[in-house]
Design a protein around this motif. Structure first.
Motif, PDB file in Angstrom:
ATOM      1  N   GLY A  34     120.922  46.340 -46.155  1.00 42.20           N
ATOM      2  CA  GLY A  34     119.625  45.960 -46.942  1.00 42.20           C
ATOM      3  C   GLY A  34     118.537  47.327 -47.570  1.00 42.20           C
ATOM      4  N   THR A  35     118.206  47.903 -46.377  1.00 46.59           N
ATOM      5  CA  THR A  35     117.286  49.284 -46.475  1.00 46.59           C
ATOM      6  C   THR A  35     117.583  50.095 -47.515  1.00 46.59           C
ATOM      7  OG1 THR A  35     118.405  50.258 -44.735  1.00 46.59           O
ATOM      8  CG2 THR A  35     116.634  48.379 -44.488  1.00 46.59           C
ATOM      9  N   SER A  36     116.321  50.726 -47.655  1.00 48.48           N
ATOM     10  CA  SER A  36     116.085  52.085 -48.747  1.00 48.48           C
ATOM     11  C   SER A  36     116.619  53.541 -48.336  1.00 48.48           C
ATOM     12  CB  SER A  36     115.569  51.744 -50.029  1.00 48.48           C
ATOM     13  OG  SER A  36     115.515  50.475 -50.944  1.00 48.48           O
ATOM     14  N   VAL A  37     117.062  53.899 -48.944  1.00 45.87           N
ATOM     15  CA  VAL A  37     116.821  55.642 -47.952  1.00 45.87           C
ATOM     16  C   VAL A  37     116.612  56.349 -49.506  1.00 45.87           C
ATOM     17  CG1 VAL A  37     118.563  56.949 -46.960  1.00 45.87           C
ATOM     18  CG2 VAL A  37     118.972  54.787 -46.313  1.00 45.87           C
ATOM     19  N   LYS A  38     115.971  57.536 -48.456  1.00 53.64           N
ATOM     20  CA  LYS A  38     115.381  58.316 -49.495  1.00 53.64           C
ATOM     21  C   LYS A  38     116.126  60.012 -49.496  1.00 53.64           C
ATOM     22  CE  LYS A  38     111.626  58.832 -51.644  1.00 53.64           C
ATOM     23  NZ  LYS A  38     109.987  59.202 -52.368  1.00 53.64           N
ATOM     24  N   ILE A  39     116.843  60.973 -50.050  1.00 48.26           N
ATOM     25  CA  ILE A  39     117.011  61.665 -49.483  1.00 48.26           C
ATOM     26  C   ILE A  39     116.764  62.699 -50.375  1.00 48.26           C
ATOM     27  CG2 ILE A  39     119.448  62.830 -49.271  1.00 48.26           C
ATOM     28  CD1 ILE A  39     121.334  60.634 -49.071  1.00 48.26           C
ATOM     29  N   GLU A  40     115.652  64.309 -50.170  1.00 43.25           N
ATOM     30  CA  GLU A  40     115.582  64.827 -50.762  1.00 43.25           C
ATOM     31  C   GLU A  40     116.223  66.226 -51.208  1.00 43.25           C
ATOM     32  OE1 GLU A  40     111.120  64.444 -49.485  1.00 43.25           O
ATOM     33  OE2 GLU A  40     111.467  66.337 -48.813  1.00 43.25           O
ATOM     34  N   CYS A  41     116.428  67.299 -52.081  1.00 40.56           N
ATOM     35  CA  CYS A  41     116.948  67.807 -51.679  1.00 40.56           C
ATOM     36  C   CYS A  41     116.452  69.155 -52.742  1.00 40.56           C
ATOM     37  CB  CYS A  41     118.059  67.393 -53.636  1.00 40.56           C
ATOM     38  SG  CYS A  41     119.040  69.429 -54.322  1.00 40.56           S
ATOM     39  N   ARG A  42     115.945  69.887 -51.767  1.00 43.56           N
ATOM     40  CA  ARG A  42     114.689  71.465 -52.289  1.00 43.56           C
ATOM     41  C   ARG A  42     115.540  72.579 -52.990  1.00 43.56           C
ATOM     42  NH1 ARG A  42     109.341  69.841 -51.593  1.00 43.56           N
ATOM     43  NH2 ARG A  42     109.165  68.424 -50.474  1.00 43.56           N
ATOM     44  N   SER A  43     114.685  73.436 -53.890  1.00 44.87           N
ATOM     45  CA  SER A  43     115.322  74.716 -54.308  1.00 44.87           C
ATOM     46  C   SER A  43     114.193  75.503 -53.213  1.00 44.87           C
ATOM     47  CB  SER A  43     115.942  74.817 -55.395  1.00 44.87           C
ATOM     48  OG  SER A  43     114.615  74.597 -55.935  1.00 44.87           O
ATOM     49  N   LEU A  44     114.614  76.334 -52.820  1.00 41.71           N
ATOM     50  CA  LEU A  44     113.467  76.917 -51.224  1.00 41.71           C
ATOM     51  C   LEU A  44     113.281  78.266 -52.054  1.00 41.71           C
ATOM     52  CD1 LEU A  44     115.248  76.163 -48.149  1.00 41.71           C
ATOM     53  CD2 LEU A  44     113.584  75.410 -49.642  1.00 41.71           C
ATOM     54  N   ASP A  45     113.905  79.242 -53.521  1.00 44.28           N
ATOM     55  CA  ASP A  45     113.624  80.265 -53.678  1.00 44.28           C
ATOM     56  C   ASP A  45     113.467  80.596 -55.113  1.00 44.28           C
ATOM     57  OD1 ASP A  45     116.319  82.263 -51.938  1.00 44.28           O
ATOM     58  OD2 ASP A  45     116.258  80.352 -52.893  1.00 44.28           O
ATOM     59  N   PHE A  46     113.877  79.304 -55.528  1.00 40.36           N
ATOM     60  CA  PHE A  46     113.860  79.819 -57.315  1.00 40.36           C
ATOM     61  C   PHE A  46     113.613  78.293 -57.754  1.00 40.36           C
ATOM     62  CE2 PHE A  46     117.991  76.704 -57.337  1.00 40.36           C
ATOM     63  CZ  PHE A  46     118.941  76.858 -57.069  1.00 40.36           C
ATOM     64  N   GLN A  47     113.331  78.004 -59.120  1.00 40.29           N
ATOM     65  CA  GLN A  47     113.131  77.386 -59.447  1.00 40.29           C
ATOM     66  C   GLN A  47     114.452  76.484 -60.271  1.00 40.29           C
ATOM     67  OE1 GLN A  47     110.145  77.652 -62.347  1.00 40.29           O
ATOM     68  NE2 GLN A  47     108.731  77.392 -60.773  1.00 40.29           N
ATOM     69  N   ALA A  48     114.472  75.148 -60.388  1.00 41.49           N
ATOM     70  CA  ALA A  48     115.906  74.156 -60.788  1.00 41.49           C
ATOM     71  C   ALA A  48     115.154  73.562 -61.698  1.00 41.49           C
ATOM     72  CB  ALA A  48     116.570  73.884 -60.126  1.00 41.49           C
ATOM     73  N   THR A  49     115.429  73.488 -62.805  1.00 40.72           N
ATOM     74  CA  THR A  49     116.150  72.391 -64.012  1.00 40.72           C
ATOM     75  C   THR A  49     116.017  70.970 -63.443  1.00 40.72           C
ATOM     76  OG1 THR A  49     116.272  73.939 -65.556  1.00 40.72           O
ATOM     77  CG2 THR A  49     113.960  73.404 -65.935  1.00 40.72           C
ATOM     78  N   THR A  50     117.443  72.137 -63.313  1.00 36.75           N
ATOM     79  CA  THR A  50     118.909  70.757 -63.361  1.00 36.75           C
ATOM     80  C   THR A  50     119.064  70.489 -61.449  1.00 36.75           C
ATOM     81  OG1 THR A  50     119.039  71.131 -65.528  1.00 36.75           O
ATOM     82  CG2 THR A  50     120.908  69.539 -63.983  1.00 36.75           C
ATOM     83  N   MET A  51     119.182  69.558 -61.281  1.00 38.33           N
ATOM     84  CA  MET A  51     120.024  69.857 -59.619  1.00 38.33           C
ATOM     85  C   MET A  51     121.210  68.010 -59.855  1.00 38.33           C
ATOM     86  SD  MET A  51     116.925  69.580 -57.078  1.00 38.33           S
ATOM     87  CE  MET A  51     116.014  71.030 -56.610  1.00 38.33           C
ATOM     88  N   PHE A  52     122.204  68.899 -59.068  1.00 38.43           N
ATOM     89  CA  PHE A  52     123.679  67.682 -59.270  1.00 38.43           C
ATOM     90  C   PHE A  52     123.674  67.401 -58.402  1.00 38.43           C
ATOM     91  CE2 PHE A  52     124.440  69.311 -63.367  1.00 38.43           C
ATOM     92  CZ  PHE A  52     124.632  70.892 -63.226  1.00 38.43           C
ATOM     93  N   TRP A  53     123.805  65.443 -57.908  1.00 39.25           N
ATOM     94  CA  TRP A  53     123.991  64.956 -56.789  1.00 39.25           C
ATOM     95  C   TRP A  53     125.886  64.617 -56.528  1.00 39.25           C
ATOM     96  CZ3 TRP A  53     120.954  64.391 -53.015  1.00 39.25           C
ATOM     97  CH2 TRP A  53     119.204  64.782 -52.546  1.00 39.25           C
ATOM     98  N   TYR A  54     126.207  64.730 -55.581  1.00 35.05           N
ATOM     99  CA  TYR A  54     127.611  64.682 -55.523  1.00 35.05           C
ATOM    100  C   TYR A  54     127.897  63.674 -53.874  1.00 35.05           C
ATOM    101  CZ  TYR A  54     128.551  68.493 -58.454  1.00 35.05           C
ATOM    102  OH  TYR A  54     128.315  69.599 -59.460  1.00 35.05           O
TER     103      TYR A  54
END
Lengths: 110, 111
Positions: free
Chosen positions: B16-36
């Motif tokens: 019932g709770t909500s969970v947030k997961i972060e994804c960061r690109s550390l040394d480049f810029q990413a206009t598109t990220m994918f979640w699997y």
């Protein structure tokens, strides 16, 4: 749509044996092909890749050649080690997200 | 090579709770990220494509109201699992285009 088919596992080998994990693909364009390795409890690590036909990717003793005529990208290693025990995923990228095979579990015994 | 990080690496939460997961690109810029998402002993399945500054694109069968994606900057995408249930327990992994590198994954366990 694009897809990847890889051999079913698990594969069990003795240390120093020769490894082949078959991977074939279906794609409408000219995809890039990848092999990833996943150790127990960990994320994915890129093992090797090839971006065009006849390219050979290699890393840590593993090799795979992009064969357009057979639409294959089989993973090989001449002499496996216990530390190679992991799950191996073949994947393709045709300009979008990666499309993965089901994975092949490899167990190398001493 | 390009580095992608994820946080947290592990999360256990109540149903019932909500969970947030972060994804960061550390040394480049990413206009598109994918979640699997990866269930035990299974392959990775693409859930959604996260586009910076616009709405995410979800794969068939993935509930967009349950898996909220925000890509507010060129180096950060977040996945929020809302009202989590035990069947959402899985390994969530992100990657960032044009890199073919993946984050280390986030293991979610919903009790």
């Amino acid at each position: 749509g694009d897809s990847v088919t890889q051999m079913e596992g698990p594969v069990t080998l003795s240390e120093e044996a020769f490894l082949t994990i078959n991977c074939t693909y279906t794609a409408t364009g000219y995809p890039s092909l990848f092999w990833y390795v996943q150790y127990p409890g960990e994320g994915l690590q890129l093992l090797l890749k090839a971006t065009k036909a006849d390219d050979k990717g290699s890393n840590k003793g593993f090799e795979a050649t992009y064969r357009k005529e057979t639409t294959s990208f089989h993973l090989e290693k001449g002499s496996v080690q216990v530390s190679d025990s992991a799950v191996y995923f073949c994947a393709l990228n045709s300009g979008y997200a990666l499309n993965f095979g089901k994975g092949t579990s490899l167990l190398v015994t001493p | 090579g390009a580095v992608v990080s994820q946080h947290p690496s592990w999360v256990i939460c109540k149903s019932g709770t909500s969970v947030k997961i972060e994804c960061r690109s550390l040394d480049f810029q990413a206009t598109t990220m994918f979640w699997y998402r990866q269930f035990p002993k299974q392959s990775l399945m693409l859930m959604a494509t996260s586009n910076e500054g616009s709405k995410a694109t979800y794969e068939q069968g993935v509930e967009k109201d349950k898996f909220l994606i925000n890509h507010a900057s060129l180096t950060l995408s977040t996945l929020t699992v809302t009202s989590a249930h035990p069947e959402d327990s899985s390994f969530y992994i992100c990657s960032a285009a044009p890199s073919q590198y993946f984050g280390p994954g986030t293991r979610l366990l919903v009790l």
